[in-house]
Design an enzyme around this catalytic site. Structure first.
Site, PDB file in Angstrom:
ATOM      1  N   TYR A 141      98.868  50.844 -11.429  1.00 42.28           N
ATOM      2  CA  TYR A 141      98.094  51.498 -12.495  1.00 42.28           C
ATOM      3  C   TYR A 141      99.032  52.239 -13.455  1.00 42.28           C
ATOM      4  O   TYR A 141      98.888  52.141 -14.678  1.00 42.28           O
ATOM      5  CB  TYR A 141      97.103  52.469 -11.858  1.00 42.28           C
ATOM      6  N   SER A 190      97.489  57.993 -19.862  1.00 44.55           N
ATOM      7  CA  SER A 190      97.378  58.805 -18.646  1.00 44.55           C
ATOM      8  C   SER A 190      98.662  59.617 -18.465  1.00 44.55           C
ATOM      9  O   SER A 190      99.715  59.249 -19.008  1.00 44.55           O
ATOM     10  CB  SER A 190      97.201  57.868 -17.445  1.00 44.55           C
TER      11      SER A 190
HETATM   12  O1  NJP Z   1      86.454  56.287 -15.491  1.00 47.96           O
HETATM   13  P1  NJP Z   1      85.039  55.546 -15.383  1.00 47.96           P
HETATM   14  P2  NJP Z   1      87.061  57.287 -16.582  1.00 47.96           P
HETATM   15  N1  NJP Z   1      85.165  45.759 -20.077  1.00 47.96           N
HETATM   16  O2  NJP Z   1      85.176  54.639 -14.223  1.00 47.96           O
HETATM   17  C1  NJP Z   1      84.655  50.527 -18.401  1.00 47.96           C
HETATM   18  C2  NJP Z   1      91.562  56.661 -17.852  1.00 47.96           C
HETATM   19  N2  NJP Z   1      92.004  57.765 -17.007  1.00 47.96           N
HETATM   20  O3  NJP Z   1      86.079  57.720 -17.563  1.00 47.96           O
HETATM   21  O4  NJP Z   1      82.143  47.905 -17.893  1.00 47.96           O
HETATM   22  C3  NJP Z   1      84.528  46.800 -20.618  1.00 47.96           C
HETATM   23  O5  NJP Z   1      83.941  56.550 -15.418  1.00 47.96           O
HETATM   24  C4  NJP Z   1      83.560  50.935 -17.444  1.00 47.96           C
HETATM   25  O6  NJP Z   1      82.316  50.354 -17.809  1.00 47.96           O
HETATM   26  P3  NJP Z   1      81.612  49.065 -17.120  1.00 47.96           P
HETATM   27  C5  NJP Z   1      91.149  55.390 -17.143  1.00 47.96           C
HETATM   28  O7  NJP Z   1      92.254  54.624 -16.751  1.00 47.96           O
HETATM   29  C6  NJP Z   1      91.166  58.334 -16.117  1.00 47.96           C
HETATM   30  O8  NJP Z   1      87.815  58.290 -15.834  1.00 47.96           O
HETATM   31  O9  NJP Z   1      80.177  49.326 -17.400  1.00 47.96           O
HETATM   32  N3  NJP Z   1      84.499  48.014 -20.062  1.00 47.96           N
HETATM   33  C7  NJP Z   1      83.471  52.420 -17.711  1.00 47.96           C
HETATM   34  O10 NJP Z   1      82.657  52.692 -18.832  1.00 47.96           O
HETATM   35  C8  NJP Z   1      90.351  54.729 -18.240  1.00 47.96           C
HETATM   36  O11 NJP Z   1      91.202  54.043 -19.136  1.00 47.96           O
HETATM   37  C9  NJP Z   1      91.623  59.371 -15.312  1.00 47.96           C
HETATM   38  O12 NJP Z   1      82.001  49.075 -15.673  1.00 47.96           O
HETATM   39  C10 NJP Z   1      85.127  48.170 -18.896  1.00 47.96           C
HETATM   40  C11 NJP Z   1      84.912  52.792 -18.066  1.00 47.96           C
HETATM   41  O13 NJP Z   1      85.619  51.569 -18.334  1.00 47.96           O
HETATM   42  C12 NJP Z   1      89.706  55.903 -18.972  1.00 47.96           C
HETATM   43  O14 NJP Z   1      90.419  57.059 -18.567  1.00 47.96           O
HETATM   44  C13 NJP Z   1      92.916  59.821 -15.454  1.00 47.96           C
HETATM   45  C14 NJP Z   1      85.820  47.115 -18.269  1.00 47.96           C
HETATM   46  C15 NJP Z   1      85.603  53.515 -16.936  1.00 47.96           C
HETATM   47  O15 NJP Z   1      84.949  54.717 -16.743  1.00 47.96           O
HETATM   48  C16 NJP Z   1      88.255  56.134 -18.658  1.00 47.96           C
HETATM   49  O16 NJP Z   1      88.107  56.296 -17.250  1.00 47.96           O
HETATM   50  C17 NJP Z   1      93.743  59.225 -16.368  1.00 47.96           C
HETATM   51  C18 NJP Z   1      85.820  45.865 -18.915  1.00 47.96           C
HETATM   52  N4  NJP Z   1      86.434  44.804 -18.402  1.00 47.96           N
HETATM   53  C19 NJP Z   1      93.274  58.196 -17.153  1.00 47.96           C
HETATM   54  N5  NJP Z   1      86.344  47.598 -17.111  1.00 47.96           N
HETATM   55  C20 NJP Z   1      90.772  60.041 -14.300  1.00 47.96           C
HETATM   56  N6  NJP Z   1      89.461  59.793 -14.274  1.00 47.96           N
HETATM   57  O17 NJP Z   1      91.323  60.841 -13.514  1.00 47.96           O
HETATM   58  C21 NJP Z   1      85.999  48.887 -17.023  1.00 47.96           C
HETATM   59  O18 NJP Z   1      94.981  59.658 -16.486  1.00 47.96           O
HETATM   60  N7  NJP Z   1      85.267  49.245 -18.100  1.00 47.96           N
END
Ligand code: NJP
Length: 228
Positions: free
Chosen positions: A148, A136
């Site tokens: 975070y 990030s």
């Molecule tokens: O967010 P979101 P993003 N085991 O909420 C999964 C980083 N980032 O695409 O398990 C397995 O749509 C969750 O799936 P589910 C951010 O930190 C973002 O924006 O089904 N999976 C979902 O597919 C992250 O590292 C921004 O709930 C787990 C996914 O993670 C990455 O981008 C800015 C899990 C999250 O998707 C993707 O985030 C930045 C687990 N224990 C960095 N926990 C931004 N959006 O602004 C969660 O700098 N997931």
């Protein structure tokens, strides 16, 4: 044999968008997250079992991650790109949220990414493949009171530590460092014109489509309107 692209956090946002772009580029994709229904819908959209597999995986569980890579190899015989992307954020302030939320954030954002590297390591070496990690902007500069941001600094360090560890194996390592992206990561949409998940997916595909001697180590992308 088509190349294989594994994505954690593939059920929504950046992971799902990257899966679509990778499938368009000819990869077979392995979609991992906890929400099996969403993964199955996406796998169907991308062509079903021949082209895309939905695998339930909680990245905080070593056994899930080990089984995820084994399933990849059993189904498609190789692993070319492992994208450790699962993660989530939280309220800023060292008295905000709960200690349990911090623990879960470390386990998901940091430990989970490290487990993905461990699980994928041998298969990536075998394929001379590529590791991609979602860090990030918050992993490059500390944000006020942001735990975070602390976890994402660890991911940035992990990318460089892994790059040095993989050196001389042919495996490349890329850190993706997004600013605000309009995804379910946020409870309420960003107030500025944020990035779209597709904007990040294009950056990931740029990194993985370079010639074998080119290792794109970091890509930091802000929305034009993001001040810091
Ligand atoms: O967010 P979101 P993003 N085991 O909420 C999964 C980083 N980032 O695409 O398990 C397995 O749509 C969750 O799936 P589910 C951010 O930190 C973002 O924006 O089904 N999976 C979902 O597919 C992250 O590292 C921004 O709930 C787990 C996914 O993670 C990455 O981008 C800015 C899990 C999250 O998707 C993707 O985030 C930045 C687990 N224990 C960095 N926990 C931004 N959006 O602004 C969660 O700098 N997931």
């Amino acid at each position: 044999m088509d190349k294989v692209f594994l994505i954690t956090g593939a059920s929504t946002g950046i992971g799902a968008a990257t899966a679509r772009h990778a499938a368009d580029a000819g990869y077979r994709v392995i979609l991992a997250a906890r929400s099996e229904d969403k993964l199955r819908g996406l796998a169907d959209e991308l062509g079903g079992d021949e082209r895309a597999l939905a695998v339930r995986c909680d990245v905080t569980e070593w056994e899930d991650q080990r089984a995820l890579v084994q399933r990849t190899l059993d189904a498609y015989g190789r692993l070319d790109v492992a994208f450790a992307n699962a993660g989530f954020g939280g309220a800023r302030g060292f008295t905000a949220g709960t200690p349990e939320e911090w623990k879960e954030m470390v386990l998901t954002n940091v430990y989970g990414a490290a487990l993905t590297i461990r699980a994928a390591h041998d298969a990536l070496v075998e394929a001379k493949g590529q590791l991609v990690l979602t860090s990030s902007v918050a992993g490059r500069r500390a944000l006020p009171g942001s735990f975070y941001s602390v976890t994402k600094h660890a991911v940035t360090a992990m990318g460089e530590a892994a790059r040095q560890d993989f050196n001389d194996t042919g495996v490349r390592v890329t850190l993706i460092e997004p600013g605000a992206v309009d995804t379910p990561f946020f409870d309420t949409p960003p107030k500025i014109r944020a990035l779209d998940a597709d904007d990040i997916a294009r950056a990931v595909l740029y990194a993985v489509s370079q010639p074998a001697h080119v290792d794109v180590n970091e890509i930091l992308i802000r929305p034009t309107a993001q001040p810091a």
